[in-house]
Design a protein around this motif. Structure first.
Motif, PDB file in Angstrom:
ATOM      1  N   UNK A 105       0.841  -1.197   0.000  1.00 20.93           N
ATOM      2  CA  UNK A 105       0.000   0.000   0.000  1.00 20.93           C
ATOM      3  C   UNK A 105       0.873   1.244   0.000  1.00 20.93           C
ATOM      4  N   UNK A 106       0.684   2.071  -1.009  1.00 19.80           N
ATOM      5  CA  UNK A 106       1.337   3.377  -1.063  1.00 19.80           C
ATOM      6  C   UNK A 106       0.249   4.437  -1.087  1.00 19.80           C
ATOM      7  N   UNK A 107       0.418   5.469  -0.269  1.00 17.83           N
ATOM      8  CA  UNK A 107      -0.594   6.513  -0.186  1.00 17.83           C
ATOM      9  C   UNK A 107       0.013   7.876  -0.472  1.00 17.83           C
ATOM     10  N   UNK A 108      -0.819   8.778  -0.945  1.00 18.47           N
ATOM     11  CA  UNK A 108      -0.391  10.140  -1.236  1.00 18.47           C
ATOM     12  C   UNK A 108       0.003  10.838   0.058  1.00 18.47           C
ATOM     13  N   UNK A 109       1.188  11.425   0.091  1.00 20.84           N
ATOM     14  CA  UNK A 109       1.697  12.057   1.311  1.00 20.84           C
ATOM     15  C   UNK A 109       1.770  13.575   1.225  1.00 20.84           C
ATOM     16  N   UNK A 110       2.070  14.121   0.040  1.00 17.04           N
ATOM     17  CA  UNK A 110       2.359  15.555  -0.047  1.00 17.04           C
ATOM     18  C   UNK A 110       2.291  16.010  -1.490  1.00 17.04           C
ATOM     19  N   UNK A 111       1.802  17.236  -1.692  1.00 21.14           N
ATOM     20  CA  UNK A 111       1.883  17.913  -2.980  1.00 21.14           C
ATOM     21  C   UNK A 111       2.875  19.061  -2.870  1.00 21.14           C
ATOM     22  N   UNK A 112       3.505  19.399  -3.984  1.00 23.24           N
ATOM     23  CA  UNK A 112       4.382  20.568  -3.985  1.00 23.24           C
ATOM     24  C   UNK A 112       3.563  21.838  -3.752  1.00 23.24           C
ATOM     25  N   UNK A 113       4.207  22.850  -3.191  1.00 26.16           N
ATOM     26  CA  UNK A 113       3.507  24.080  -2.840  1.00 26.16           C
ATOM     27  C   UNK A 113       3.248  24.981  -4.044  1.00 26.16           C
ATOM     28  N   UNK A 114       4.135  24.945  -5.022  1.00 19.25           N
ATOM     29  CA  UNK A 114       4.021  25.829  -6.185  1.00 19.25           C
ATOM     30  C   UNK A 114       4.202  25.003  -7.454  1.00 19.25           C
ATOM     31  N   UNK A 115       3.133  24.427  -7.981  1.00 16.54           N
ATOM     32  CA  UNK A 115       3.253  23.551  -9.155  1.00 16.54           C
ATOM     33  C   UNK A 115       3.857  24.265 -10.366  1.00 16.54           C
ATOM     34  N   UNK A 116       4.426  23.473 -11.246  1.00 13.69           N
ATOM     35  CA  UNK A 116       4.881  23.988 -12.536  1.00 13.69           C
ATOM     36  C   UNK A 116       3.667  24.476 -13.332  1.00 13.69           C
ATOM     37  N   UNK A 146      14.638  -4.481  -5.538  1.00 18.65           N
ATOM     38  CA  UNK A 146      13.512  -5.414  -5.401  1.00 18.65           C
ATOM     39  C   UNK A 146      12.279  -4.974  -6.183  1.00 18.65           C
ATOM     40  N   UNK A 147      12.056  -3.658  -6.249  1.00 23.11           N
ATOM     41  CA  UNK A 147      10.819  -3.132  -6.810  1.00 23.11           C
ATOM     42  C   UNK A 147      11.104  -2.191  -7.967  1.00 23.11           C
ATOM     43  N   UNK A 196       0.099   4.970 -11.468  1.00 20.52           N
ATOM     44  CA  UNK A 196       1.462   4.597 -11.107  1.00 20.52           C
ATOM     45  C   UNK A 196       1.393   3.167 -10.594  1.00 20.52           C
ATOM     46  N   UNK A 197       2.277   2.319 -11.082  1.00 17.08           N
ATOM     47  CA  UNK A 197       2.315   0.938 -10.603  1.00 17.08           C
ATOM     48  C   UNK A 197       3.652   0.648  -9.931  1.00 17.08           C
ATOM     49  N   UNK A 198       3.596  -0.155  -8.879  1.00 16.38           N
ATOM     50  CA  UNK A 198       4.783  -0.680  -8.217  1.00 16.38           C
ATOM     51  C   UNK A 198       4.852  -2.166  -8.534  1.00 16.38           C
ATOM     52  N   UNK A 199       6.027  -2.619  -8.988  1.00 18.13           N
ATOM     53  CA  UNK A 199       6.198  -4.001  -9.447  1.00 18.13           C
ATOM     54  C   UNK A 199       7.209  -4.729  -8.567  1.00 18.13           C
ATOM     55  N   UNK A 200       6.905  -5.961  -8.215  1.00 15.79           N
ATOM     56  CA  UNK A 200       7.851  -6.856  -7.554  1.00 15.79           C
ATOM     57  C   UNK A 200       8.654  -7.539  -8.655  1.00 15.79           C
ATOM     58  N   UNK A 201       9.952  -7.260  -8.729  1.00  8.92           N
ATOM     59  CA  UNK A 201      10.754  -7.778  -9.844  1.00  8.92           C
ATOM     60  C   UNK A 201      11.048  -9.265  -9.714  1.00  8.92           C
ATOM     61  N   UNK A 202      10.973  -9.798  -8.508  1.00  8.58           N
ATOM     62  CA  UNK A 202      11.159 -11.242  -8.347  1.00  8.58           C
ATOM     63  C   UNK A 202       9.900 -11.995  -8.771  1.00  8.58           C
ATOM     64  N   UNK A 203       8.742 -11.486  -8.345  1.00  6.63           N
ATOM     65  CA  UNK A 203       7.475 -12.129  -8.696  1.00  6.63           C
ATOM     66  C   UNK A 203       7.015 -11.761 -10.098  1.00  6.63           C
ATOM     67  N   UNK A 204       7.631 -10.712 -10.687  1.00  2.00           N
ATOM     68  CA  UNK A 204       7.242 -10.239 -12.024  1.00  2.00           C
ATOM     69  C   UNK A 204       5.769  -9.821 -12.054  1.00  2.00           C
TER      70      UNK A 204
END
Length: 320
Positions: free
Chosen positions: A4-15, A254-255, A265-273
């Protein structure tokens, strides 16, 4: 297994436009981003505040490469202007206008050699040109590595040990060059469409490619005892529903991360493919980067750059 990855922070002044490349650097836990708005920024990863903003270039910035010690960043514009940024002083210490040099071609993608002293660039010819990265001689041509294909160079990337450089082109081929001999040592035809991103494993033994064909391919790029290249493609990672625009392999190997035009956005386990996490963004994800291992536990956090100009930080469950 799932993570599980969750959103933590946005930049203060976007491009003001899409973030086209990003790097979470090893020094001061800072992030560097470049954008289609022609601006490069350095960010504080705790607050999301801007540390430094470079003057705008007239055209968009398309390629970024940070040094392994986090002290310098190399970035390049659509017109082929390449800049070397001293991240400590905030100054530009090298500038090369490749489009003004007789016989030269505008650079599209650039990569700093981890060993220092040189950088690689590719563009319309589909070759790799090695340039000086020393401030006094910045941009001077050292040698040209020939792919022999004449297809537009989409991406070039040095191996972490600094011994090789990988090149991807618009037709999907990937080329590996040995820098000591300037020899082309391997060619891979794993993709049928343009390869937009290349990521090396920390030990320089694996190469991950991300393509417009919606796939990521993991390659074994070791050299055998007889000097021949290894088997090449060893895994195909599927699941994105549109172009894969960006990729990165975690500091512990590993990832892997991928960002796509499908707004995920996807996170991949390189051992499990296999994909172990998918998070949604608000637009196309042009850039992804893991937090360096020197800054925190490996694979605990990453940063992304999106179509809407926002830099976003993401953290694994239980990390802070």
């Amino acid at each position: 297994m799932s993570l599980a990855y969750s959103h933590a922070l946005n930049c203060a002044e976007p491009h003001g436009d899409a973030v086209w490349d990003i790097s979470w650097t090893a020094k001061d836990n800072a992030v560097v981003s470049i954008s289609a708005d022609g601006i490069a920024k350095r960010w504080n990863s705790t607050s999301g505040q801007v540390i430094h903003t470079m003057p705008a270039h007239p055209l968009g910035l398309v390629s970024l490469s940070a040094s392994s010690d986090g002290r310098h960043a190399l970035y390049n514009s659509i017109d082929g202007t390449t800049f070397l940024w001293d991240l400590e002083s905030g100054s530009i210490i090298g500038k090369h206008e490749s489009f003004t040099r007789p016989g030269a071609e505008p650079s599209w993608s650039v990569s700093l050699n981890p060993k220092g002293g040189t950088y690689a660039a590719t563009g319309g010819s589909g070759n790799v040109t090695i340039h000086s990265a020393e401030p006094e001689t910045f941009g001077e041509q050292r040698t040209i590595l020939q792919s022999g294909r004449g297809k537009f160079g989409m991406r070039c990337s040095h191996s972490p040990d600094g011994s090789r450089v990988a090149l991807s082109v618009e037709s999907g081929q990937i080329f590996i060059f040995d820098l000591a001999s300037s020899a082309l040592t391997a060619t891979y035809t794993s993709h049928a469409m343009a390869v937009r991103s290349l990521s090396w494993s920390p030990d320089s033994q694996l190469l991950l490619s991300a393509s417009e064909d919606k796939r990521l391919i993991l390659h074994d790029v070791r050299t055998t005892s007889t000097g021949r290249p290894s088997s090449g493609a060893v895994a195909s990672l599927t699941g994105h529903t549109s172009w894969v625009l960006s990729s990165d392999i975690s500091p512990d190997g590993r990832l892997a991360l991928s960002g796509s035009a499908d707004k995920t956005i996807k996170v991949w386990d390189l051992t499990a493919r296999a994909a172990v996490s998918t998070v949604a963004d608000t637009g196309e994800v042009w850039a992804v980067s893991w937090q360096p291992s020197s800054a925190a536990a490996s694979s605990s956090a990453f940063v992304t750059g999106s179509e809407d100009g926002t830099v976003r930080w993401w953290r694994a469950g239980g990390s802070s």
